[in-house]
Design a protein around this motif. Structure first.
Motif, PDB file in Angstrom:
ATOM      1  N   LEU A  24       0.829  -1.205   0.000  1.00 16.10           N
ATOM      2  CA  LEU A  24       0.000   0.000   0.000  1.00 16.10           C
ATOM      3  C   LEU A  24       0.867   1.260   0.000  1.00 16.10           C
ATOM      4  O   LEU A  24       0.524   2.267  -0.623  1.00 16.10           O
ATOM      5  N   VAL A  30      -3.247   2.555  -6.282  1.00 16.70           N
ATOM      6  CA  VAL A  30      -4.032   1.748  -5.341  1.00 16.70           C
ATOM      7  C   VAL A  30      -5.492   1.900  -5.725  1.00 16.70           C
ATOM      8  O   VAL A  30      -6.051   3.004  -5.666  1.00 16.70           O
ATOM      9  N   ALA A  32      -9.256   0.935  -4.813  1.00 15.38           N
ATOM     10  CA  ALA A  32      -9.966   0.501  -3.603  1.00 15.38           C
ATOM     11  C   ALA A  32     -11.467   0.476  -3.838  1.00 15.38           C
ATOM     12  O   ALA A  32     -12.026   1.374  -4.488  1.00 15.38           O
ATOM     13  N   THR A  35     -12.739   4.096  -0.917  1.00 13.62           N
ATOM     14  CA  THR A  35     -11.538   4.854  -0.551  1.00 13.62           C
ATOM     15  C   THR A  35     -11.584   5.330   0.898  1.00 13.62           C
ATOM     16  O   THR A  35     -10.541   5.508   1.528  1.00 13.62           O
ATOM     17  N   LEU A  38     -10.400   2.474   2.891  1.00 10.81           N
ATOM     18  CA  LEU A  38      -8.954   2.362   2.688  1.00 10.81           C
ATOM     19  C   LEU A  38      -8.211   3.326   3.601  1.00 10.81           C
ATOM     20  O   LEU A  38      -7.197   2.960   4.210  1.00 10.81           O
ATOM     21  N   ARG A  39      -8.707   4.541   3.717  1.00 10.29           N
ATOM     22  CA  ARG A  39      -8.049   5.521   4.586  1.00 10.29           C
ATOM     23  C   ARG A  39      -8.046   5.039   6.033  1.00 10.29           C
ATOM     24  O   ARG A  39      -7.045   5.188   6.750  1.00 10.29           O
ATOM     25  N   CYS A  42      -5.492   2.241   6.337  1.00  8.74           N
ATOM     26  CA  CYS A  42      -4.129   2.775   6.310  1.00  8.74           C
ATOM     27  C   CYS A  42      -3.772   3.450   7.635  1.00  8.74           C
ATOM     28  O   CYS A  42      -2.630   3.334   8.119  1.00  8.74           O
ATOM     29  N   PRO A  49      -0.298   5.848   1.590  1.00  8.48           N
ATOM     30  CA  PRO A  49      -0.045   5.545   0.174  1.00  8.48           C
ATOM     31  C   PRO A  49       0.647   6.722  -0.511  1.00  8.48           C
ATOM     32  O   PRO A  49       0.285   7.885  -0.291  1.00  8.48           O
ATOM     33  N   ARG A  52      -1.248   7.007  -6.715  1.00  8.21           N
ATOM     34  CA  ARG A  52      -2.604   7.463  -6.985  1.00  8.21           C
ATOM     35  C   ARG A  52      -3.600   6.500  -6.340  1.00  8.21           C
ATOM     36  O   ARG A  52      -3.449   5.283  -6.435  1.00  8.21           O
ATOM     37  N   VAL A  53      -4.630   7.038  -5.710  1.00 10.28           N
ATOM     38  CA  VAL A  53      -5.685   6.228  -5.103  1.00 10.28           C
ATOM     39  C   VAL A  53      -6.954   6.402  -5.932  1.00 10.28           C
ATOM     40  O   VAL A  53      -7.436   7.531  -6.113  1.00 10.28           O
TER      41      VAL A  53
END
Length: 278
Positions: A24, A30, A32, A35, A38-39, A42, A49, A52-53
């Protein structure tokens, strides 16, 4: 660089594979399912990261797949994560995997927690052979058709189910597989309110009427060895033969259900709706 399918924790973030944080942090892209989740993941892993997400979910995966494949083809490191578990297993991911395979591009994964394997392990049911059936159809007719196709399955079966459909699904299973077929309902695995409820399908269906919350995995025993394989139509004919010989319909249905593993109720009802023999 390959497309990397990265498994995420199914509940407790401490179950994350150490390599998950590494990919990650270093990936150039990345993708997801959510998102925001994902945050949060993380933050729990103390990782930021640098690439780019992008969002990649059921509503945009058809359009976004080409972008991810192009990134892999250019040599960029692309990581795909979903909300929980392994991408493409009842989650977005199959489209981009298939597209990369068709383009002769490499695909690999970072393994991690699995609700399917954990539920199997704690169910108390046979685990030497099993099959994963994902989510059952929402409509009654389609759900029954799928279950009837599985009526003679001898492997242990694993399903995902939404909490508001759990009681209905278990009741349908009890009708097709039989009320006493052993099963286990596993909910909120690895989370604070983890619960494993074991029993016959009818018993579990009655329990579920009161409402069950959270992420749910259902494990159902396969057709016992030694039980004969017979279609519902063939079994119904057998019930009719017994009734014609003087056996009460209820007893005939119970006898054939024990012989075949089919639902006693379904066998009893089939005789009521079938046209009389000539």
């Amino acid at each position: 660089m390959p497309l990397i399918l990265a498994a995420t924790p199914i509940g407790d973030p401490r179950d994350a594979a150490p390599r998950l944080a590494e990919v990650l942090a270093s990936a150039e892209v990345v993708a997801a399912e959510d998102t925001r989740r994902l945050r949060r993941l993380c933050a729990a892993l103390d990782v930021t990261p640098t690439g780019r997400v992008l969002s990649y979910h059921e509503h945009n995966e058809a359009a976004r797949t080409a972008d991810l494949v192009e990134a892999v083809a250019k040599g960029e490191s692309v990581v795909l994560v979903t909300d929980a578990g392994m991408p493409s297993v009842s989650d977005p991911g199959y489209r981009v995997v298939r597209a990369c395979v068709d383009a002769d591009l490499p695909v690999t994964c970072v393994p991690g927690p699995s609700a399917v394997l954990m539920a199997l392990a704690v169910s108390g049911l046979p685990v030497d052979r099993f099959c994963f059936e994902g989510f059952l159809p929402r409509k009654d007719g389609e759900r029954r058709r799928v279950l009837e196709e599985l009526a003679h399955e001898r492997r242990t079966m694993v399903f995902f189910e939404a909490p508001h459909r759990l009681a209905t699904a278990l009741s349908a299973m009890a009708e097709v597989f039989g009320p006493d077929r052993p099963a286990a309902v596993c909910r909120e695995l690895t989370k604070t309110y983890e619960e494993v409820r074991r029993g016959g399908l009818a018993e579990l269906a009655e329990w579920a009427v009161e409402g069950a919350r959270g992420e749910i995995t259902v494990v159902v025993s396969g057709l016992p060895s030694g039980v004969g394989v017979m279609t519902l139509e063939e079994a119904s004919a057998r019930v009719a033969e017994l009734v014609a010989s003087g056996v009460r319909r209820k007893e005939a249905a119970a006898q054939v259900a024990a012989e075949t593993g089919l639902s006693k109720k379904a066998l009893y009802d089939s005789g009521l709706t079938s046209p009389p023999s000539p």
